[in-house]
Each structure stands twice: as C-alpha cells, then as structure tokens.
Design a protein around this motif. Sequence first.
Motif, PDB file in Angstrom:
ATOM      1  N   ARG A   1      42.537  81.124  50.449  1.00 37.07           N
ATOM      2  CA  ARG A   1      43.192  83.111  50.165  1.00 37.07           C
ATOM      3  C   ARG A   1      42.370  83.655  50.932  1.00 37.07           C
ATOM      4  O   ARG A   1      41.982  84.128  51.698  1.00 37.07           O
ATOM      5  N   ASN A   2      40.625  82.893  50.472  1.00 35.97           N
ATOM      6  CA  ASN A   2      40.070  84.208  50.526  1.00 35.97           C
ATOM      7  C   ASN A   2      38.535  84.204  52.235  1.00 35.97           C
ATOM      8  O   ASN A   2      38.912  85.202  52.608  1.00 35.97           O
ATOM      9  N   THR A   3      39.240  82.477  52.883  1.00 31.51           N
ATOM     10  CA  THR A   3      38.497  82.374  53.967  1.00 31.51           C
ATOM     11  C   THR A   3      39.958  83.553  55.246  1.00 31.51           C
ATOM     12  O   THR A   3      38.965  84.010  55.382  1.00 31.51           O
ATOM     13  N   ALA A   4      40.206  83.292  54.504  1.00 25.46           N
ATOM     14  CA  ALA A   4      41.604  84.367  55.898  1.00 25.46           C
ATOM     15  C   ALA A   4      41.736  85.949  55.604  1.00 25.46           C
ATOM     16  O   ALA A   4      41.659  86.127  56.267  1.00 25.46           O
TER      17      ALA A   4
ATOM     18  N   VAL B   1      30.099  85.505  49.622  1.00 22.48           N
ATOM     19  CA  VAL B   1      30.001  84.597  48.374  1.00 22.48           C
ATOM     20  C   VAL B   1      30.518  83.642  47.301  1.00 22.48           C
ATOM     21  O   VAL B   1      30.331  83.404  46.827  1.00 22.48           O
ATOM     22  N   LEU B   2      31.758  84.519  47.301  1.00 18.10           N
ATOM     23  CA  LEU B   2      32.658  83.933  46.334  1.00 18.10           C
ATOM     24  C   LEU B   2      33.079  83.108  46.857  1.00 18.10           C
ATOM     25  O   LEU B   2      33.713  81.909  46.553  1.00 18.10           O
ATOM     26  N   ILE B   3      33.865  82.703  48.483  1.00 18.41           N
ATOM     27  CA  ILE B   3      34.246  81.172  49.223  1.00 18.41           C
ATOM     28  C   ILE B   3      32.635  80.539  48.940  1.00 18.41           C
ATOM     29  O   ILE B   3      33.498  78.772  47.969  1.00 18.41           O
TER      30      ILE B   3
ATOM     31  N   GLY C   1      35.910  72.326  46.200  1.00 22.37           N
ATOM     32  CA  GLY C   1      35.452  71.920  47.485  1.00 22.37           C
ATOM     33  C   GLY C   1      36.206  72.742  48.545  1.00 22.37           C
ATOM     34  O   GLY C   1      36.779  74.697  48.303  1.00 22.37           O
ATOM     35  N   VAL C   2      36.446  72.427  49.950  1.00 23.76           N
ATOM     36  CA  VAL C   2      36.587  73.207  50.625  1.00 23.76           C
ATOM     37  C   VAL C   2      37.920  73.724  50.856  1.00 23.76           C
ATOM     38  O   VAL C   2      38.433  74.838  51.210  1.00 23.76           O
ATOM     39  N   TRP C   3      38.532  72.725  50.635  1.00 24.36           N
ATOM     40  CA  TRP C   3      40.116  72.961  50.347  1.00 24.36           C
ATOM     41  C   TRP C   3      41.085  73.171  49.177  1.00 24.36           C
ATOM     42  O   TRP C   3      42.124  73.222  49.113  1.00 24.36           O
ATOM     43  N   GLU C   4      39.958  74.166  48.376  1.00 27.68           N
ATOM     44  CA  GLU C   4      40.765  75.190  47.460  1.00 27.68           C
ATOM     45  C   GLU C   4      41.803  75.805  47.665  1.00 27.68           C
ATOM     46  O   GLU C   4      40.819  76.450  48.669  1.00 27.68           O
ATOM     47  N   GLU C   5      42.531  75.970  47.109  1.00 26.28           N
ATOM     48  CA  GLU C   5      43.758  77.258  47.770  1.00 26.28           C
ATOM     49  C   GLU C   5      42.995  78.254  47.817  1.00 26.28           C
ATOM     50  O   GLU C   5      43.976  78.965  48.719  1.00 26.28           O
ATOM     51  N   GLU C   6      42.495  78.937  46.478  1.00 26.36           N
ATOM     52  CA  GLU C   6      41.571  80.709  46.618  1.00 26.36           C
ATOM     53  C   GLU C   6      40.690  80.810  47.657  1.00 26.36           C
ATOM     54  O   GLU C   6      40.353  81.747  48.379  1.00 26.36           O
TER      55      GLU C   6
ATOM     56  N   THR D   1      52.414  80.452  58.460  1.00 29.99           N
ATOM     57  CA  THR D   1      51.575  81.779  58.636  1.00 29.99           C
ATOM     58  C   THR D   1      50.335  81.193  58.888  1.00 29.99           C
ATOM     59  O   THR D   1      49.550  82.200  59.988  1.00 29.99           O
ATOM     60  N   SER D   2      49.547  80.400  58.440  1.00 27.63           N
ATOM     61  CA  SER D   2      48.067  80.580  59.023  1.00 27.63           C
ATOM     62  C   SER D   2      48.003  80.114  60.797  1.00 27.63           C
ATOM     63  O   SER D   2      47.020  80.474  61.188  1.00 27.63           O
TER      64      SER D   2
END
Length: 176
Positions: free
Chosen positions: A84-87, A66-68, A76-81, A126-127
Amino acid sequence: LENYYLPKKKEEAVLSNAIIMGSPGIGKTTLAHIILNTCGFDIIELNASDTRNAEQIDEQKRLLRVLIDYQESLFGVWEEEALRNTAALAAILVREKAAEEAVPLLRRVLQGHERLYGLDDRRTLTSARRLGHALTEIDETEEAESLLRRALIGRERVLGQNPPTLYKQRRNWPSC
C-alpha cells in the motif's frame, strides 16, 4: 482490544503504522491524535492535501521510502501495508511526472496483489489499471493497453456491467 491498541509502554506496541481512510470531516485525524497521544507516541502525519511545495513532497517521498524499507525488512516484500505504501509512493512519482521511476514500484505492487489476492480481485485490477496509466506516461502503449483492457474486463466481470467507475473508465479510454 485495549491491550492491543493501548499498550502500557511504547515498546510493547504491536501496531507500528496505520493508514486511516474515510470521508472528509468524520474525525480521522482527531481520532489518530487521541490514540497516539494516549499511547505516548510521536506523530508523523502524511497528508497529501498539505503537501504543496517540492521540499514537502521530497520529505513525504523520503518518509515513505523509509517506512517501506522498514516494513519489508520486518515482514517481506509482499506484506500488504508495504505494498500500500509502495503504491502511495508510486502515485506521488506519477503526479510529479516521474512515471519511469514509478513503473517498477507499480509492477511490484501488481505482482504482490496477484500473489495475495488473485487475478480477479478489485485490488489487483486497480493495480493493473494504475500500472497501465503509468506506462502510457512513458509511451509503453502496447503493454499499457493490455493492462488497461485487463483491468476494465476484470472489473466488469467482478463488479457487473454498469457500475459508475466502469462508465468513467470507458469514457476516459476511447478505444474501448
């Protein structure tokens, strides 16, 4: 600073979510509760150490999704947060032995980090390492080896030859 973090009304808040990281026992949770209570917010706390059963893990995954979705719809998809949540969601899936579901998420995180930070940034490397490890779980060994080598060589180039994390990576990856 006070106007930014402590708005007069909840509707005026600029910060929609936050991830607080640090060593155990330094007061991260206490600080977050004080700030959120002062602002009148409801608190949703996701703490991996509290998640012990399947129902809690499923709820954590649902909340992260939900947050993502919310972050991606706003920024947008490339937003940093959002990345981070996707990771974080992908990490849960890998721990649950659902690496096949995690791999597309980790590919998106890697692509986002490459766009945001470049090929040699530690976050990108790291990714690449995390995606490589997930690919080993689903027997995609050729691509996994390529990504793990890229991460190791890149980290050596960026961090130098002998930081402790590289020693640990070399020890855990016998083909190096």
